[in-house]
Write an enzyme that holds these catalytic residues in place. Sequence first.
Site, PDB file in Angstrom:
ATOM      1  CD  GLN A 278       2.108  15.559  -2.414  1.00 31.78           C
ATOM      2  OE1 GLN A 278       2.496  14.719  -1.606  1.00 31.78           O
ATOM      3  NE2 GLN A 278       0.946  15.441  -3.051  1.00 31.78           N
TER       4      GLN A 278
ATOM      5  CB  CYS B  97      -1.354  12.449  -6.585  1.00 29.32           C
ATOM      6  SG  CYS B  97      -0.095  13.582  -5.977  1.00 29.32           S
ATOM      7  CG  LEU B  98      -3.581  14.212  -0.967  1.00 34.19           C
ATOM      8  CD1 LEU B  98      -3.061  14.523   0.426  1.00 34.19           C
ATOM      9  CD2 LEU B  98      -5.095  14.056  -0.964  1.00 34.19           C
TER      10      LEU B  98
ATOM     11  N   GLY C   5      -0.085   9.492   2.092  1.00 36.48           N
ATOM     12  CA  GLY C   5       1.259  10.045   2.051  1.00 36.48           C
ATOM     13  C   GLY C   5       1.209  11.500   1.636  1.00 36.48           C
TER      14      GLY C   5
ATOM     15  CG  HIS D 101       5.229  13.910  -4.674  1.00 35.79           C
ATOM     16  ND1 HIS D 101       4.624  14.642  -5.664  1.00 35.79           N
ATOM     17  CD2 HIS D 101       4.273  13.073  -4.205  1.00 35.79           C
ATOM     18  CE1 HIS D 101       3.356  14.263  -5.795  1.00 35.79           C
ATOM     19  NE2 HIS D 101       3.119  13.302  -4.917  1.00 35.79           N
TER      20      HIS D 101
ATOM     21  CG  HIS E 104       2.645   8.404  -5.055  1.00 40.25           C
ATOM     22  ND1 HIS E 104       1.630   8.341  -5.987  1.00 40.25           N
ATOM     23  CD2 HIS E 104       2.592   9.667  -4.536  1.00 40.25           C
ATOM     24  CE1 HIS E 104       1.003   9.512  -6.032  1.00 40.25           C
ATOM     25  NE2 HIS E 104       1.559  10.329  -5.163  1.00 40.25           N
ATOM     26  CD  GLU E 105       3.573  10.421  -0.843  1.00 41.30           C
ATOM     27  OE1 GLU E 105       3.922  11.605  -0.993  1.00 41.30           O
ATOM     28  OE2 GLU E 105       2.434  10.018  -1.109  1.00 41.30           O
TER      29      GLU E 105
END
Length: 182
Positions: A59, A104-105, A54, A150, A146-147
Amino acid sequence: MVETRSDVLEVIRLGHPVLRMRAEDVPENLFGSAELEELKRKLEVTMAEEGGVGLAAPQVAESLRCFIYWVPESDDSPEISPRLLVNPVIKPIGREVEEGWEGCLSVPGLRGLVPRYRRIKVKARLLDGQSLSFTADGFHARVIQHEYDHLDGIVYLDRMESPASLAFEEEWERYILKDPES
Ligand code: NI
């Protein structure tokens, strides 16, 4: 569609202020636009390049309420190919919460145990403006929660009950993935 290196965007990391902002709704005039199509393509290419499941617009420093995600095929669900959810609204179904490992990226190199609702109801728009409503559970629900976070300036570290499970990916693979019961 030809993918080029220029489609890979820089993923911002913890400390960049955009990651902590509440993102803006995608305005009505962007639905069906080349601009939103391009953002989707770049998010998808960047997610694939970085090996994530994701990637939310904040991000890549685009403070807009949308994210791309996909779910690999597993025992409990078929593959969901990459899709962009725009202006999503999520609501838990029931109170069942389960812990699972996340990374997480924007927080590279780490994994941690995060409690998430097991089942959620999702309403969102697609690229062309079409409305979509569905329920998600298990890993699918986890990825979306999670997304979604953000979009509100929240990262998974904020959701951890304790930082004690935090592990570097290399150590996580070596000591935890191999022996998940410990
Ligand atoms: Ni993330």
